[in-house]
Enzyme design. Structure first.
Site, mmCIF file in Angstrom:
data_model
loop_
_atom_site.group_PDB
_atom_site.id
_atom_site.type_symbol
_atom_site.label_atom_id
_atom_site.label_comp_id
_atom_site.label_asym_id
_atom_site.label_seq_id
_atom_site.Cartn_x
_atom_site.Cartn_y
_atom_site.Cartn_z
ATOM 1 N N ASP A 98 -77.435 -77.178 -91.032
ATOM 2 C CA ASP A 98 -76.498 -76.944 -92.076
ATOM 3 C C ASP A 98 -77.180 -75.453 -92.895
ATOM 4 O O ASP A 98 -76.207 -74.920 -93.605
ATOM 5 C CB ASP A 98 -76.322 -77.845 -93.330
ATOM 6 N N HIS A 110 -85.403 -82.510 -92.931
ATOM 7 C CA HIS A 110 -84.555 -83.285 -92.035
ATOM 8 C C HIS A 110 -85.254 -84.726 -91.944
ATOM 9 O O HIS A 110 -86.532 -84.649 -92.047
ATOM 10 C CB HIS A 110 -84.463 -82.627 -90.818
HETATM 11 C C1 SDX Z 1 -77.771 -83.241 -91.748
HETATM 12 O O1 SDX Z 1 -79.990 -87.386 -89.950
HETATM 13 C C2 SDX Z 1 -79.206 -86.656 -89.127
HETATM 14 O O2 SDX Z 1 -79.396 -86.531 -88.186
HETATM 15 C C3 SDX Z 1 -78.480 -85.667 -90.185
HETATM 16 C C4 SDX Z 1 -78.055 -84.336 -89.522
HETATM 17 C C5 SDX Z 1 -76.905 -84.655 -88.369
HETATM 18 O O3 SDX Z 1 -76.745 -83.894 -87.611
HETATM 19 O O4 SDX Z 1 -76.427 -85.720 -88.460
HETATM 20 O O5 SDX Z 1 -78.790 -83.512 -89.047
HETATM 21 C C6 SDX Z 1 -77.072 -83.507 -90.559
HETATM 22 O O6 SDX Z 1 -77.403 -84.288 -92.498
HETATM 23 C C7 SDX Z 1 -78.826 -82.623 -92.006
HETATM 24 C C8 SDX Z 1 -79.502 -82.707 -93.393
HETATM 25 C C9 SDX Z 1 -78.555 -81.821 -94.355
HETATM 26 N N1 SDX Z 1 -79.242 -82.026 -95.715
HETATM 27 C C10 SDX Z 1 -79.604 -81.199 -96.613
HETATM 28 O O7 SDX Z 1 -79.986 -80.032 -96.290
HETATM 29 C C11 SDX Z 1 -79.960 -81.494 -97.904
HETATM 30 C C12 SDX Z 1 -81.421 -81.252 -98.342
HETATM 31 N N2 SDX Z 1 -82.476 -81.768 -97.471
HETATM 32 C C13 SDX Z 1 -83.033 -82.992 -98.116
HETATM 33 O O8 SDX Z 1 -82.211 -83.668 -99.213
HETATM 34 C C14 SDX Z 1 -83.735 -83.907 -97.142
HETATM 35 O O9 SDX Z 1 -84.612 -83.119 -96.555
HETATM 36 C C15 SDX Z 1 -83.138 -84.672 -96.312
HETATM 37 C C16 SDX Z 1 -82.054 -85.715 -96.976
HETATM 38 C C17 SDX Z 1 -82.415 -84.220 -95.199
HETATM 39 C C18 SDX Z 1 -84.061 -85.691 -95.573
HETATM 40 O O10 SDX Z 1 -84.469 -86.376 -96.769
HETATM 41 P P1 SDX Z 1 -85.777 -87.740 -96.385
HETATM 42 O O11 SDX Z 1 -86.222 -87.495 -94.790
HETATM 43 O O12 SDX Z 1 -85.351 -88.748 -97.133
HETATM 44 O O13 SDX Z 1 -87.131 -86.916 -96.860
HETATM 45 P P2 SDX Z 1 -87.577 -86.957 -98.351
HETATM 46 O O14 SDX Z 1 -86.378 -87.201 -99.149
HETATM 47 O O15 SDX Z 1 -88.238 -88.487 -98.566
HETATM 48 O O16 SDX Z 1 -88.598 -85.746 -98.863
HETATM 49 C C19 SDX Z 1 -89.942 -85.920 -98.216
HETATM 50 C C20 SDX Z 1 -90.527 -84.933 -99.297
HETATM 51 C C21 SDX Z 1 -90.293 -85.374 -100.809
HETATM 52 O O17 SDX Z 1 -91.421 -84.435 -101.370
HETATM 53 P P3 SDX Z 1 -92.556 -85.575 -101.969
HETATM 54 O O18 SDX Z 1 -91.926 -86.854 -102.566
HETATM 55 O O19 SDX Z 1 -93.305 -85.992 -100.585
HETATM 56 O O20 SDX Z 1 -93.537 -84.738 -103.031
HETATM 57 O O21 SDX Z 1 -90.115 -83.437 -99.026
HETATM 58 C C22 SDX Z 1 -89.272 -83.134 -100.325
HETATM 59 C C23 SDX Z 1 -89.282 -84.279 -101.194
HETATM 60 O O22 SDX Z 1 -88.905 -84.015 -102.514
HETATM 61 N N3 SDX Z 1 -88.036 -82.559 -99.617
HETATM 62 C C24 SDX Z 1 -87.356 -81.514 -100.250
HETATM 63 C C25 SDX Z 1 -86.427 -81.009 -99.360
HETATM 64 N N4 SDX Z 1 -86.332 -82.032 -98.362
HETATM 65 C C26 SDX Z 1 -87.283 -82.964 -98.674
HETATM 66 N N5 SDX Z 1 -88.011 -80.542 -101.467
HETATM 67 C C27 SDX Z 1 -87.183 -79.516 -101.632
HETATM 68 N N6 SDX Z 1 -86.046 -79.218 -100.764
HETATM 69 C C28 SDX Z 1 -85.536 -79.858 -99.732
HETATM 70 N N7 SDX Z 1 -84.415 -79.476 -99.237
#
Ligand code: SDX
Length: 428
Positions: free
Chosen positions: A364, A307
């Protein structure tokens, strides 16, 4: 604490006021940055460090896993309030007394019919159309049938547009689902509660009375409350920036529905179930999928994990996980993917990759398991998220308009070609 931030650029110093919120969050007010420095701006892709507004609606503390609507803890609201009460709280700022809530609901009931002509638009969609695309289209199409709700400037006009959309979106959600199922559209019943009415329109069979199941009603009411607002997330920011051009409420909501559809945002609840089903089909090999999630060369992500704000447990995920156990037990539903989800969660919470990056289950991760137990088709999960988020989007749009926020128009750092003369085609 100083009330200013000092910035040095090329040997010159600039000071900018600090703003402090009621929860002691500090922001640097850079409204004068570009004019004071002769053109210097900030750069923050994804706005990870940038506040777009001051808001009094929802407070999150991502480090502590706190979520409050208008100062009330989400845990209390999920346990003690109902969805319409929470909708009123988010939009107007206070928990309504019984008389106010009754009038709010009555005003909504008075708007609960949708122009029959809208059915022709629904008919035009193939059954295979994704319900989020249908809902976004229908929400925008509502402007054609409710022209007085397009340009709303007065609080009274806003109120009328708000009760109108709160009344009609549930009808569109139900009809969108029944279109896919090849079932006839069912009308609401004004003698029912707001969420009871949603269930009736979604699930009543044409040849039977619909009997409300209190377990299903309570579970859906709670899920809608938990999804109702979440400060400046992607879809809410979309609603606000769309509305900042003074585009009407309905089309601003349609834009928000489209933004929520993305699998990185609200679309994740559908993607989680699809992921869990794939793992189940793959002999429940969670370790394989954990490895894929950690492999930088593999685009696979553990959907429902991570998140932007929560670097601790998403408080909603905790409540939904507990509710999933209760609802499935009460309904006598056995769902193997629940155990797979719990296994994945346990493995991730013990895995350094996830622990180091503070990746926890989000809203989710478990919600789809309950939706499924309630008989809601997977492709409708994000539509249910939209239904829950509706009052939050409305509240944020209304706050932006009442605060007379300027039109949203970010700047950029240009990295393209510098000036060059035109080259006639024969010389290219
Ligand atoms: C919602 O913003 C809100 O409030 C949203 C929400 C709401 O109520 O409106 O809460 C609802 O959208 C919840 C999120 C639902 N999405 C998912 O579950 C999809 C999977 N999650 C990710 O794609 C990710 O965690 C996000 C999009 C939710 C957040 O992404 P960020 O904050 O941009 O973080 P990032 O992509 O920069 O990740 C940081 C690190 C990275 O690794 P490094 O580059 O540091 O090595 O964490 C890793 C990412 O690769 N990472 C994951 C991951 N989420 C982040 N690796 C594997 N699986 C994951 N799910």
């Amino acid at each position: 604490m100083s009330d200013k931030a000092r910035l040095e650029i090329n040997g010159k110093f600039y000071e900018f006021p600090l703003v402090k919120g009621t929860e002691n969050e500090i922001g640097i007010d850079i409204k004068t940055l570009r004019s004071a420095t002769g053109g210097v701006i900030t750069l923050d892709p994804g706005y990870k460090n940038t506040g777009s507004c001051e808001s009094g609606i929802t407070f999150l503390d991502g480090e502590k896993g706190i979520l409050r609507y208008r100062g009330y803890d989400i845990e209390e609201l999920a346990d003690k309030a109902d969805f319409l009460e929470v909708a009123y709280l988010l939009i107007f700022g206070e928990l309504p007394d019984a008389e106010t809530l009754e009038k709010f609901h009555s005003d909504i009931k008075n708007e609960s019919l949708v122009d029959e002509e809208l059915k022709k638009i629904i008919d035009a969609f193939p059954k295979s159309a994704h319900p989020m695309g249908v809902l976004a289209s229908l929400t925008s199409a509502l402007t054609a049938f409710n022209p007085s709700s397009v340009n709303v400037d007065s609080e009274e006009a806003m109120y009328n547009a708000i009760v109108r959309i709160l009344a009609k979106i549930p009808v569109l959600v139900a009809w969108t689902m029944r279109k896919r199922q090849g079932l006839p559209f069912v009308y609401g019943d004004n003698s029912l509660g707001y969420v009871e009415n949603i269930l009736k329109m979604m699930f009543q069979k044409p040849n039977e009375e619909y009997v409300q199941n209190p377990i299903v009603l309570d579970a859906l009411d709670k899920l809608l409350i938990l999804h109702a607002d979440h400060e400046q997330n992607c879809s809410t920011s979309t609603v606000r920036i769309t509305g900042s051009s003074h585009a009407g409420l309905f089309v601003s909501l349609s834009a928000g529905i489209s933004a929520l559809w993305g699998p990185l945002h609200g679309g994740a609840n559908q993607a989680v179930i699809e992921m869990l089903e794939n793992i189940k089909e793959d002999d429940g090999d969670t370790k394989k999928y954990m490895a894929k999630a950690k492999d930088k060369n593999d685009p696979f992500r553990l959907m429902g994990f991570g998140h932007r704000v929560y670097k601790n447990f998403d408080p909603r995920a905790k409540i939904i996980k507990k509710s999933a156990d209760e609802v499935l037990a009460d309904l006598g539903v056995e769902d193997p993917v629940l155990e797979i989800a719990k296994g994945l969660e346990k493995e991730a919470l013990e895995d350094p990759y996830f622990v180091d990056r503070k990746l926890y289950p989000n809203v989710d991760f478990y919600s789809g398991i309950i939706y499924r137990a309630l008989g809601i088709p997977t492709e409708m999960f994000t539509v249910m998220f939209s239904l829950g988020r509706l009052p939050g989007w409305i509240a944020q749009w209304r706050e932006m308009r009442l605060r007379k926020e300027p039109i949203g128009r970010p700047r950029q750092i240009y990295i393209g070609k510098t000036h060059r003369p035109f080259i006639p085609i024969e010389k290219r």
